[in-house]
Design an enzyme around this catalytic site. Structure first.
Site, PDB file in Angstrom:
ATOM      1  N   HIS A  52       0.843  -1.191   0.000  1.00  0.00           N
ATOM      2  CA  HIS A  52       0.000   0.000   0.000  1.00  0.00           C
ATOM      3  C   HIS A  52       0.883   1.247   0.000  1.00  0.00           C
ATOM      4  CE1 HIS A  52      -3.852  -1.979   1.828  1.00  0.00           C
ATOM      5  NE2 HIS A  52      -3.329  -2.691   0.842  1.00  0.00           N
ATOM      6  N   CYS A 101      -6.110   1.808   5.832  1.00  0.00           N
ATOM      7  CA  CYS A 101      -6.762   0.569   6.264  1.00  0.00           C
ATOM      8  C   CYS A 101      -6.193   0.171   7.629  1.00  0.00           C
ATOM      9  CB  CYS A 101      -6.518  -0.539   5.231  1.00  0.00           C
ATOM     10  SG  CYS A 101      -4.804  -1.125   5.189  1.00  0.00           S
ATOM     11  N   CYS A 156      -2.339  -0.566   7.530  1.00  0.00           N
ATOM     12  CA  CYS A 156      -1.520   0.641   7.483  1.00  0.00           C
ATOM     13  C   CYS A 156      -1.601   1.408   8.800  1.00  0.00           C
ATOM     14  CB  CYS A 156      -1.945   1.512   6.307  1.00  0.00           C
ATOM     15  SG  CYS A 156      -1.582   0.736   4.709  1.00  0.00           S
ATOM     16  N   GLU A 162       0.867   3.840   1.866  1.00  0.00           N
ATOM     17  CA  GLU A 162       1.341   4.216   3.202  1.00  0.00           C
ATOM     18  C   GLU A 162       2.528   3.362   3.630  1.00  0.00           C
ATOM     19  OE1 GLU A 162      -3.273   4.314   3.562  1.00  0.00           O
ATOM     20  OE2 GLU A 162      -1.766   3.297   2.339  1.00  0.00           O
TER      21      GLU A 162
END
EC number: 3.5.4.33
Length: 146
Positions: free
Chosen positions: A56, A86, A89, A58
């Site tokens: 992801h 999410c 993260c 992040e």
């Protein structure tokens, strides 16, 4: 003199990263990490390219920022991300002890708040920065895929 280094200023940079993800067929989420008004990490989702569900935006930015700083803690840093993180993260952000998280669009289905995850108690959270622009890119991506 007016300070140009606003949350909108930095969110535009994160949005540019999200646009790059969109062009690559990745879910268009972009992130940057800033310290002292300086971008030290930038990234976007790479889950398809890397065949890695943890890639992801992040997560990529957390790793790049930690490498830049030479340590695992991101104290005095701000993460700008186009979509609410999410729970995975959020967990990584918790452990990084990042000082501030600024996100654009809310993730009504998989956002960390909906899932019951938490950020570090000392982390400041700012929501809804450029929410319309960030959300429009996500909508365009999923409409294109249908």
């Amino acid at each position: 003199m007016e300070n140009i280094f606003t949350d909108d200023y930095f969110m535009k940079k994160a949005l540019h990263e999200a646009e790059m993800a969109f062009e690559k067929g990745e879910i268009p989420v972009g992130a940057i990490v800033v310290v002292d008004n300086r971008v030290i990490a930038r990234s976007h989702n790479l889950t398809e390219l890397l065949n890695d569900v943890t890639a992801h935006a992040e997560m990529q930015s957390i790793t790049a920022a930690a490498n830049f700083l030479g340590g695992k803690y991101l104290k005095d840093c701000t993460l700008y991300v186009t979509l609410e993180p999410c729970q995975m993260c959020a967990g990584a952000l918790y452990w990084s002890q990042i000082s501030k998280v600024v996100y654009g669009a809310y993730d009504e289905h998989r956002g960390y708040r909906k899932m019951g995850a938490q950020l570090h108690p000392k982390t400041t959270v700012v929501t809804g920065v450029m929410e319309q622009e960030c959300g429009a890119l996500m909508k365009a991506f999923f409409q294109k895929r249908r």
